[in-house]
Design a protein around this motif. Structure first.
Motif, PDB file in Angstrom:
ATOM      1  N   VAL A 125     -62.838  -4.863  12.495  1.00  0.00           N
ATOM      2  CA  VAL A 125     -64.115  -5.578  12.541  1.00  0.00           C
ATOM      3  C   VAL A 125     -65.282  -4.599  12.401  1.00  0.00           C
ATOM      4  O   VAL A 125     -66.262  -4.885  11.695  1.00  0.00           O
ATOM      5  CB  VAL A 125     -64.227  -6.440  13.814  1.00  0.00           C
ATOM      6  CG1 VAL A 125     -65.631  -7.007  13.981  1.00  0.00           C
ATOM      7  CG2 VAL A 125     -63.200  -7.572  13.777  1.00  0.00           C
ATOM      8  N   ALA A 126     -65.181  -3.440  13.011  1.00  0.00           N
ATOM      9  CA  ALA A 126     -66.224  -2.429  12.854  1.00  0.00           C
ATOM     10  C   ALA A 126     -66.335  -2.004  11.384  1.00  0.00           C
ATOM     11  O   ALA A 126     -67.443  -1.825  10.871  1.00  0.00           O
ATOM     12  CB  ALA A 126     -65.932  -1.218  13.737  1.00  0.00           C
ATOM     13  N   TYR A 127     -65.205  -1.864  10.706  1.00  0.00           N
ATOM     14  CA  TYR A 127     -65.206  -1.517   9.278  1.00  0.00           C
ATOM     15  C   TYR A 127     -65.868  -2.621   8.464  1.00  0.00           C
ATOM     16  O   TYR A 127     -66.685  -2.352   7.578  1.00  0.00           O
ATOM     17  CB  TYR A 127     -63.772  -1.271   8.817  1.00  0.00           C
ATOM     18  CG  TYR A 127     -63.629  -0.932   7.361  1.00  0.00           C
ATOM     19  CD1 TYR A 127     -64.192   0.217   6.818  1.00  0.00           C
ATOM     20  CD2 TYR A 127     -62.909  -1.762   6.505  1.00  0.00           C
ATOM     21  CE1 TYR A 127     -64.048   0.537   5.477  1.00  0.00           C
ATOM     22  CE2 TYR A 127     -62.756  -1.451   5.166  1.00  0.00           C
ATOM     23  CZ  TYR A 127     -63.328  -0.306   4.656  1.00  0.00           C
ATOM     24  OH  TYR A 127     -63.189   0.004   3.322  1.00  0.00           O
ATOM     25  N   LEU A 128     -65.538  -3.877   8.757  1.00  0.00           N
ATOM     26  CA  LEU A 128     -66.160  -5.007   8.058  1.00  0.00           C
ATOM     27  C   LEU A 128     -67.679  -4.944   8.173  1.00  0.00           C
ATOM     28  O   LEU A 128     -68.401  -5.110   7.185  1.00  0.00           O
ATOM     29  CB  LEU A 128     -65.686  -6.344   8.647  1.00  0.00           C
ATOM     30  CG  LEU A 128     -64.239  -6.750   8.474  1.00  0.00           C
ATOM     31  CD1 LEU A 128     -63.967  -8.026   9.267  1.00  0.00           C
ATOM     32  CD2 LEU A 128     -63.888  -6.946   7.013  1.00  0.00           C
ATOM     33  N   LYS A 129     -68.159  -4.703   9.383  1.00  0.00           N
ATOM     34  CA  LYS A 129     -69.593  -4.723   9.655  1.00  0.00           C
ATOM     35  C   LYS A 129     -70.318  -3.513   9.072  1.00  0.00           C
ATOM     36  O   LYS A 129     -71.476  -3.618   8.681  1.00  0.00           O
ATOM     37  CB  LYS A 129     -69.838  -4.796  11.159  1.00  0.00           C
ATOM     38  CG  LYS A 129     -69.445  -6.130  11.750  1.00  0.00           C
ATOM     39  CD  LYS A 129     -69.661  -6.156  13.255  1.00  0.00           C
ATOM     40  CE  LYS A 129     -69.310  -7.502  13.842  1.00  0.00           C
ATOM     41  NZ  LYS A 129     -69.498  -7.531  15.311  1.00  0.00           N
ATOM     42  N   SER A 130     -69.656  -2.371   9.004  1.00  0.00           N
ATOM     43  CA  SER A 130     -70.331  -1.141   8.602  1.00  0.00           C
ATOM     44  C   SER A 130     -70.245  -0.834   7.108  1.00  0.00           C
ATOM     45  O   SER A 130     -71.027  -0.029   6.607  1.00  0.00           O
ATOM     46  CB  SER A 130     -69.760   0.044   9.375  1.00  0.00           C
ATOM     47  OG  SER A 130     -68.424   0.316   8.964  1.00  0.00           O
ATOM     48  N   SER A 131     -69.331  -1.479   6.388  1.00  0.00           N
ATOM     49  CA  SER A 131     -69.094  -1.092   4.992  1.00  0.00           C
ATOM     50  C   SER A 131     -70.217  -1.513   4.048  1.00  0.00           C
ATOM     51  O   SER A 131     -70.394  -0.919   2.990  1.00  0.00           O
ATOM     52  CB  SER A 131     -67.770  -1.669   4.494  1.00  0.00           C
ATOM     53  OG  SER A 131     -67.873  -3.066   4.291  1.00  0.00           O
ATOM     54  N   GLY A 132     -70.946  -2.574   4.397  1.00  0.00           N
ATOM     55  CA  GLY A 132     -72.008  -3.059   3.533  1.00  0.00           C
ATOM     56  C   GLY A 132     -71.534  -3.889   2.348  1.00  0.00           C
ATOM     57  O   GLY A 132     -72.345  -4.354   1.555  1.00  0.00           O
ATOM     58  N   ALA A 133     -70.233  -4.086   2.219  1.00  0.00           N
ATOM     59  CA  ALA A 133     -69.687  -4.817   1.071  1.00  0.00           C
ATOM     60  C   ALA A 133     -69.239  -6.237   1.406  1.00  0.00           C
ATOM     61  O   ALA A 133     -68.989  -7.032   0.512  1.00  0.00           O
ATOM     62  CB  ALA A 133     -68.493  -4.044   0.491  1.00  0.00           C
ATOM     63  N   VAL A 134     -69.143  -6.570   2.687  1.00  0.00           N
ATOM     64  CA  VAL A 134     -68.555  -7.842   3.111  1.00  0.00           C
ATOM     65  C   VAL A 134     -69.625  -8.920   3.230  1.00  0.00           C
ATOM     66  O   VAL A 134     -70.620  -8.743   3.930  1.00  0.00           O
ATOM     67  CB  VAL A 134     -67.806  -7.668   4.451  1.00  0.00           C
ATOM     68  CG1 VAL A 134     -67.234  -8.997   4.921  1.00  0.00           C
ATOM     69  CG2 VAL A 134     -66.710  -6.626   4.312  1.00  0.00           C
ATOM     70  N   THR A 135     -69.400 -10.062   2.549  1.00  0.00           N
ATOM     71  CA  THR A 135     -70.320 -11.189   2.678  1.00  0.00           C
ATOM     72  C   THR A 135     -69.775 -12.254   3.623  1.00  0.00           C
ATOM     73  O   THR A 135     -70.549 -12.960   4.261  1.00  0.00           O
ATOM     74  CB  THR A 135     -70.625 -11.836   1.319  1.00  0.00           C
ATOM     75  OG1 THR A 135     -69.442 -12.433   0.801  1.00  0.00           O
ATOM     76  CG2 THR A 135     -71.173 -10.814   0.345  1.00  0.00           C
ATOM     77  N   GLN A 136     -68.458 -12.386   3.683  1.00  0.00           N
ATOM     78  CA  GLN A 136     -67.792 -13.331   4.578  1.00  0.00           C
ATOM     79  C   GLN A 136     -66.419 -12.778   4.907  1.00  0.00           C
ATOM     80  O   GLN A 136     -65.808 -12.115   4.076  1.00  0.00           O
ATOM     81  CB  GLN A 136     -67.612 -14.694   3.908  1.00  0.00           C
ATOM     82  CG  GLN A 136     -68.895 -15.370   3.509  1.00  0.00           C
ATOM     83  CD  GLN A 136     -68.631 -16.687   2.814  1.00  0.00           C
ATOM     84  OE1 GLN A 136     -68.127 -17.614   3.424  1.00  0.00           O
ATOM     85  NE2 GLN A 136     -68.971 -16.749   1.544  1.00  0.00           N
ATOM     86  N   ALA A 137     -65.928 -13.087   6.102  1.00  0.00           N
ATOM     87  CA  ALA A 137     -64.594 -12.622   6.467  1.00  0.00           C
ATOM     88  C   ALA A 137     -64.081 -13.405   7.665  1.00  0.00           C
ATOM     89  O   ALA A 137     -64.866 -13.871   8.491  1.00  0.00           O
ATOM     90  CB  ALA A 137     -64.619 -11.135   6.795  1.00  0.00           C
ATOM     91  N   GLY A 138     -62.769 -13.513   7.733  1.00  0.00           N
ATOM     92  CA  GLY A 138     -62.135 -14.136   8.883  1.00  0.00           C
ATOM     93  C   GLY A 138     -60.637 -14.196   8.708  1.00  0.00           C
ATOM     94  O   GLY A 138     -60.123 -14.010   7.603  1.00  0.00           O
ATOM     95  N   PRO A 139     -59.941 -14.461   9.815  1.00  0.00           N
ATOM     96  CA  PRO A 139     -58.486 -14.508   9.752  1.00  0.00           C
ATOM     97  C   PRO A 139     -57.976 -15.824   9.173  1.00  0.00           C
ATOM     98  O   PRO A 139     -58.604 -16.876   9.347  1.00  0.00           O
ATOM     99  CB  PRO A 139     -58.064 -14.366  11.216  1.00  0.00           C
ATOM    100  CG  PRO A 139     -59.193 -14.976  11.976  1.00  0.00           C
ATOM    101  CD  PRO A 139     -60.434 -14.631  11.186  1.00  0.00           C
ATOM    102  N   LEU A 140     -56.841 -15.737   8.491  1.00  0.00           N
ATOM    103  CA  LEU A 140     -56.087 -16.924   8.123  1.00  0.00           C
ATOM    104  C   LEU A 140     -55.273 -17.325   9.345  1.00  0.00           C
ATOM    105  O   LEU A 140     -54.864 -16.468  10.130  1.00  0.00           O
ATOM    106  CB  LEU A 140     -55.159 -16.632   6.944  1.00  0.00           C
ATOM    107  CG  LEU A 140     -55.836 -16.149   5.657  1.00  0.00           C
ATOM    108  CD1 LEU A 140     -54.779 -15.791   4.614  1.00  0.00           C
ATOM    109  CD2 LEU A 140     -56.801 -17.174   5.125  1.00  0.00           C
ATOM    110  N   LEU A 141     -55.034 -18.626   9.510  1.00  0.00           N
ATOM    111  CA  LEU A 141     -54.309 -19.124  10.677  1.00  0.00           C
ATOM    112  C   LEU A 141     -53.050 -19.862  10.250  1.00  0.00           C
ATOM    113  O   LEU A 141     -53.058 -20.572   9.239  1.00  0.00           O
ATOM    114  CB  LEU A 141     -55.199 -20.067  11.485  1.00  0.00           C
ATOM    115  CG  LEU A 141     -56.545 -19.502  11.940  1.00  0.00           C
ATOM    116  CD1 LEU A 141     -57.356 -20.584  12.647  1.00  0.00           C
ATOM    117  CD2 LEU A 141     -56.364 -18.286  12.826  1.00  0.00           C
ATOM    118  N   ASP A 142     -51.996 -19.725  11.054  1.00  0.00           N
ATOM    119  CA  ASP A 142     -50.766 -20.471  10.780  1.00  0.00           C
ATOM    120  C   ASP A 142     -50.850 -21.857  11.432  1.00  0.00           C
ATOM    121  O   ASP A 142     -51.885 -22.216  12.024  1.00  0.00           O
ATOM    122  CB  ASP A 142     -49.534 -19.683  11.222  1.00  0.00           C
ATOM    123  CG  ASP A 142     -49.463 -19.439  12.723  1.00  0.00           C
ATOM    124  OD1 ASP A 142     -50.179 -20.111  13.506  1.00  0.00           O
ATOM    125  OD2 ASP A 142     -48.666 -18.559  13.128  1.00  0.00           O
TER     126      ASP A 142
END
Length: 89
Positions: A25-42
């Motif tokens: 999550v820290a990588y997602l927030k700091s990379s500057g490339a992510v517009t949306q993200a989240g886990p897939l669920l079973d």
């Protein structure tokens, strides 16, 4: 360029996901490339993969981003797809 990263976890790897989640999550927030993200669920509502939408210059940048993801370093994923995506809505 928008790229959808769709990753499926290895069977039985939920603990790897949980142990690595804060770093991911820290990588997602700091990379500057992510517009949306989240886990897939079973079917049981447990995390079993990831969906990340990247805004990058090209596919090579998306591939580099995916390779640097802490989840990838931890060996979480059974498969990773990077697909060019066109946002309509």
């Amino acid at each position: 360029m928008l790229i959808a990263l769709i990753a499926r976890d290895k069977p039985g790897a939920l603990q790897i996901r949980l142990d690595t989640r804060a770093e991911h999550v820290a990588y997602l927030k700091s990379s500057g490339a992510v517009t949306q993200a989240g886990p897939l669920l079973d079917a049981a509502g447990e995390m079993c993969g990831s969906l990340v939408v990247l805004d990058v210059a090209d596919m090579a940048e998306a591939e580099a981003w995916a390779a640097a993801d802490p989840y990838a370093h931890a060996g979480l994923f059974a498969s990773v797809e990077l697909i060019a995506w066109n946002k309509v809505i």
